[in-house]
Scaffold this motif. Structure first.
Motif, PDB file in Angstrom:
ATOM      1  N   GLN A  76      35.396  44.182  22.253  1.00  0.00           N
ATOM      2  CA  GLN A  76      36.749  43.868  22.476  1.00  0.00           C
ATOM      3  C   GLN A  76      37.715  44.522  23.193  1.00  0.00           C
ATOM      4  O   GLN A  76      38.364  43.926  24.007  1.00  0.00           O
ATOM      5  N   MET A  77      37.821  45.829  23.162  1.00  0.00           N
ATOM      6  CA  MET A  77      38.678  46.520  23.785  1.00  0.00           C
ATOM      7  C   MET A  77      38.423  46.632  25.317  1.00  0.00           C
ATOM      8  O   MET A  77      39.423  46.344  25.963  1.00  0.00           O
ATOM      9  N   PHE A  78      37.104  46.612  25.625  1.00  0.00           N
ATOM     10  CA  PHE A  78      37.057  46.471  27.210  1.00  0.00           C
ATOM     11  C   PHE A  78      37.229  44.996  27.782  1.00  0.00           C
ATOM     12  O   PHE A  78      37.360  44.812  29.094  1.00  0.00           O
ATOM     13  N   ARG A  79      36.963  44.267  26.896  1.00  0.00           N
ATOM     14  CA  ARG A  79      37.075  42.927  27.320  1.00  0.00           C
ATOM     15  C   ARG A  79      38.924  42.747  27.611  1.00  0.00           C
ATOM     16  O   ARG A  79      39.071  42.060  28.601  1.00  0.00           O
ATOM     17  N   ARG A  80      39.537  43.211  26.686  1.00  0.00           N
ATOM     18  CA  ARG A  80      41.030  43.117  26.732  1.00  0.00           C
ATOM     19  C   ARG A  80      41.371  44.033  28.077  1.00  0.00           C
ATOM     20  O   ARG A  80      42.596  43.534  28.648  1.00  0.00           O
ATOM     21  N   PHE A  81      40.819  45.091  28.338  1.00  0.00           N
ATOM     22  CA  PHE A  81      41.015  45.963  29.607  1.00  0.00           C
ATOM     23  C   PHE A  81      40.894  44.992  30.799  1.00  0.00           C
ATOM     24  O   PHE A  81      41.550  45.479  31.815  1.00  0.00           O
ATOM     25  N   GLY A  82      39.954  44.324  30.697  1.00  0.00           N
ATOM     26  CA  GLY A  82      39.649  43.602  32.044  1.00  0.00           C
ATOM     27  C   GLY A  82      38.151  43.403  32.431  1.00  0.00           C
ATOM     28  O   GLY A  82      37.826  42.644  33.265  1.00  0.00           O
ATOM     29  N   SER A  83      37.426  44.147  31.674  1.00  0.00           N
ATOM     30  CA  SER A  83      36.024  44.072  32.086  1.00  0.00           C
ATOM     31  C   SER A  83      35.337  42.819  31.665  1.00  0.00           C
ATOM     32  O   SER A  83      35.571  42.192  30.594  1.00  0.00           O
ATOM     33  N   ARG A  84      34.413  42.168  32.255  1.00  0.00           N
ATOM     34  CA  ARG A  84      33.413  41.315  31.837  1.00  0.00           C
ATOM     35  C   ARG A  84      32.304  42.117  30.885  1.00  0.00           C
ATOM     36  O   ARG A  84      32.032  43.157  30.941  1.00  0.00           O
ATOM     37  N   VAL A  85      32.072  41.314  29.711  1.00  0.00           N
ATOM     38  CA  VAL A  85      31.412  42.158  28.559  1.00  0.00           C
ATOM     39  C   VAL A  85      30.179  41.261  28.145  1.00  0.00           C
ATOM     40  O   VAL A  85      30.436  40.142  27.787  1.00  0.00           O
ATOM     41  N   SER A  86      29.152  41.829  28.044  1.00  0.00           N
ATOM     42  CA  SER A  86      27.966  41.005  27.529  1.00  0.00           C
ATOM     43  C   SER A  86      27.389  42.020  26.282  1.00  0.00           C
ATOM     44  O   SER A  86      26.982  43.283  26.545  1.00  0.00           O
ATOM     45  N   MET A  87      27.098  41.480  25.059  1.00  0.00           N
ATOM     46  CA  MET A  87      26.577  42.066  23.984  1.00  0.00           C
ATOM     47  C   MET A  87      25.147  41.857  23.736  1.00  0.00           C
ATOM     48  O   MET A  87      24.843  40.410  23.730  1.00  0.00           O
ATOM     49  N   LEU A  88      24.263  42.581  23.960  1.00  0.00           N
ATOM     50  CA  LEU A  88      22.809  42.415  23.490  1.00  0.00           C
ATOM     51  C   LEU A  88      22.462  42.746  22.274  1.00  0.00           C
ATOM     52  O   LEU A  88      22.241  43.926  21.810  1.00  0.00           O
ATOM     53  N   VAL A  89      22.177  41.597  21.372  1.00  0.00           N
ATOM     54  CA  VAL A  89      22.203  41.958  20.014  1.00  0.00           C
ATOM     55  C   VAL A  89      20.752  41.650  19.488  1.00  0.00           C
ATOM     56  O   VAL A  89      20.237  40.785  19.977  1.00  0.00           O
ATOM     57  N   ARG A  90      19.996  42.397  18.762  1.00  0.00           N
ATOM     58  CA  ARG A  90      18.631  42.496  18.654  1.00  0.00           C
ATOM     59  C   ARG A  90      18.206  41.317  17.432  1.00  0.00           C
ATOM     60  O   ARG A  90      17.476  40.800  17.916  1.00  0.00           O
ATOM     61  N   GLY A  91      19.242  41.235  16.315  1.00  0.00           N
ATOM     62  CA  GLY A  91      19.096  40.055  15.399  1.00  0.00           C
ATOM     63  C   GLY A  91      19.574  38.827  15.821  1.00  0.00           C
ATOM     64  O   GLY A  91      20.024  38.437  17.192  1.00  0.00           O
ATOM     65  N   ASP A  92      19.866  37.862  14.989  1.00  0.00           N
ATOM     66  CA  ASP A  92      20.486  36.621  15.275  1.00  0.00           C
ATOM     67  C   ASP A  92      21.956  36.520  14.969  1.00  0.00           C
ATOM     68  O   ASP A  92      22.749  35.642  15.104  1.00  0.00           O
ATOM     69  N   ARG A  93      22.475  37.824  14.773  1.00  0.00           N
ATOM     70  CA  ARG A  93      24.098  37.870  14.467  1.00  0.00           C
ATOM     71  C   ARG A  93      24.477  39.129  14.407  1.00  0.00           C
ATOM     72  O   ARG A  93      23.877  40.092  14.078  1.00  0.00           O
ATOM     73  N   VAL A  94      25.731  39.413  14.831  1.00  0.00           N
ATOM     74  CA  VAL A  94      26.304  40.768  14.572  1.00  0.00           C
ATOM     75  C   VAL A  94      26.615  41.205  13.126  1.00  0.00           C
ATOM     76  O   VAL A  94      26.467  40.349  12.176  1.00  0.00           O
ATOM     77  N   LEU A  95      26.718  42.493  12.856  1.00  0.00           N
ATOM     78  CA  LEU A  95      27.352  42.851  11.659  1.00  0.00           C
ATOM     79  C   LEU A  95      26.225  42.383  10.590  1.00  0.00           C
ATOM     80  O   LEU A  95      26.540  41.790   9.704  1.00  0.00           O
TER      81      LEU A  95
END
Length: 461
Positions: free
Chosen positions: A192-211
């Protein structure tokens, strides 16, 4: 010849520093050993620096949305990462230097800079930064060496540059495209912080959801908030290989797909700093996670040795580390009997809005099968949230149907990280939920709706 002390503290994290001072002030001649940076993870690469970044990211986010509040901000909102970093460095320098000065100025404390290794159950050898070898021994030794970022063993890793939660804080130029491997709270905060800074951000999650350890409804709501801000999620992915791609990196996944990014951040857990302490010389055997097993009073299986903070596996947060110090200090210095076994776990994920939890989750309660009551309420019912225009999230509480004691509570929403303490305090007081329900709270706040929430309890089906 070995130098004798009453106590030795290895590591100056949130538990180690205060413990060293407490022991010295009680009259014990104490040696405190620090291998690297005073203050530990929290001060240097954890809570303090990341929360300065969170603050900068929120400032950018609020500026971009100022028009919705009738505030006109002319021109494009841009983030100067070098200035963000400079502010962070200034904040942590004050904290780090303060810890070192405090320790060095405390009568009865001897500070050594170097790497400590056990040479026996009560003897330590320190390879000093000054090149000298120091031999110490003590009746009581306290291990507070913390953890470091885990980087998975992936094919091609040596051929590319990658980041951890520590090294990403040293960037001075904004990543064009940041790929994050992981779905934990650390991954989400940086996303979230780097997206708000202006970067494109992709999260690669091993499971089917975060947390994965949290209730599904909270995890999905957090994902929804970040997705709306532009964070991209790739679920059920596993990185099989990495290789250079232009000025960045190509990440190949096990489903034969790949993703190119300018920067790669691993947020895949923590590794205990226990592998180079010579613990076998002290008769301490690590568990399968590399952690030091302790009892409720944080004593290891070797008499006269305690372990506190992240290395004992009884909590992995700054507040649990500091509470470890309080428990040891009460037992060893003050003659009390306190145990970590009675501690009610609580923590927060500092995304915006924050998520906070105390005690058991709904998943935990259902697994236990105990008769319980449950209530949920959307943050859109909270006046403070509507006034601020930040109505994402909801709150949830679970109560034992028989004793009326609160089993657990969780909140996702504006000021949830503060409001959760209403639950924490009543749970630690071991009072029935009606004590909180009948309390008068101040309007307009988030906490004022908690009694209303408790009035909505119904049997958990």
């Amino acid at each position: 010849m070995s130098q004798h002390f009453d106590a030795i503290v290895i590591g100056t994290g949130q538990g180690g520093g205060p413990l060293g001072v407490k022991l010295a002030e009680s009259g014990k001649r104490t040696a405190v050993i620090e291998r690297h940076l005073f203050g530990g993870t929290c001060v240097n690469v954890g809570c303090t620096p990341t929360k300065t970044y969170v603050a900068s990211a929120r400032a950018a986010h609020v500026a971009r949305h100022a028009g919705e509040y009738g505030v006109i901000v002319e021109g494009e909102v841009r983030v100067d990462l070098a200035r963000v970093k400079a502010r962070k460095d200034e904040v942590i320098a004050g904290s780090r230097n303060g810890v070192e000065k405090w320790l060095r100025s405390t009568p009865g404390v001897t500070v050594l800079n170097g790497h400590a290794r056990f040479t026996g159950a009560h003897s330590i050898s320190v390879q000093g930064h000054d090149g000298q070898q120091h031999e110490l021994d003590a009746d009581a030794i306290f291990i507070n060496t913390g953890t470091r970022a885990t980087v998975p063993d992936i094919d091609g890793l040596a051929s590319i540059s990658h980041l951890t939660n520590s090294t990403i804080l040293e960037l001075t130029e904004l990543p064009e495209h940041l790929a994050i491997v992981g779905g934990s709270y650390i991954a989400l905060e940086f996303a979230q912080m780097f997206r708000r800074f202006g970067s494109r951000v992709s999260m690669l999650v091993r499971g089917d959801r975060v947390l994965a350890r949290e209730d599904k409804d909270f995890a999905e709501q957090i994902q929804k908030v970040l997705s709306r801000e532009g964070v991209e999620f790739l679920f059920n992915t596993e990185t099989s290989k990495v290789e250079p791609a232009g000025k960045g990196v190509r990440i190949m996944l096990k489903d034969q797909k790949s993703i190119d990014a300018s920067h790669l951040l691993f947020a895949t857990g923590r590794t205990p700093n226990t592998d180079d302490l010579g613990l076998d010389q002290a008769g301490i055997v690590l568990n399968k996670h590399g952690l030091i097993d302790v009892d409720g009073e944080l004593r290891t299986k070797t008499d006269g040795i305690w372990a506190l903070g992240d290395v004992n596996g009884r909590g992995a947060f700054t507040h649990t580390s500091y509470n470890d110090y309080e428990i040891i200090a009460s037992n060893v210095v003050d003659g009390e009997t306190r145990s970590v076994d009675s501690r009610i776990m609580c923590y927060a994920v500092f995304v915006d809005p924050p998520f906070a939890r105390a005690g058991l989750s709904e998943t935990d309660v259902r697994r236990d099968g105990r008769p319980a009551l449950i209530a949920t309420m959307p943050m859109s019912r909270v006046g403070r949230a509507r006034e601020r225009g930040e109505t994402d999230g909801f709150m949830k509480v679970l109560v034992d149907a028989g004793t009326k004691k609160i089993l657990g509570a969780a909140m996702l929403g504006i000021e949830a990280d503060e409001a959760i303490h209403t639950f924490i305090d009543i749970m630690n007081a071991d009072a029935p939920y009606t004590t909180l329900q009948r309390a008068m709270h101040i309007h307009p706040t988030v906490s004022e709706l908690i009694p209303t929430l408790l009035g909505m309890l119904k049997p958990l089906q």
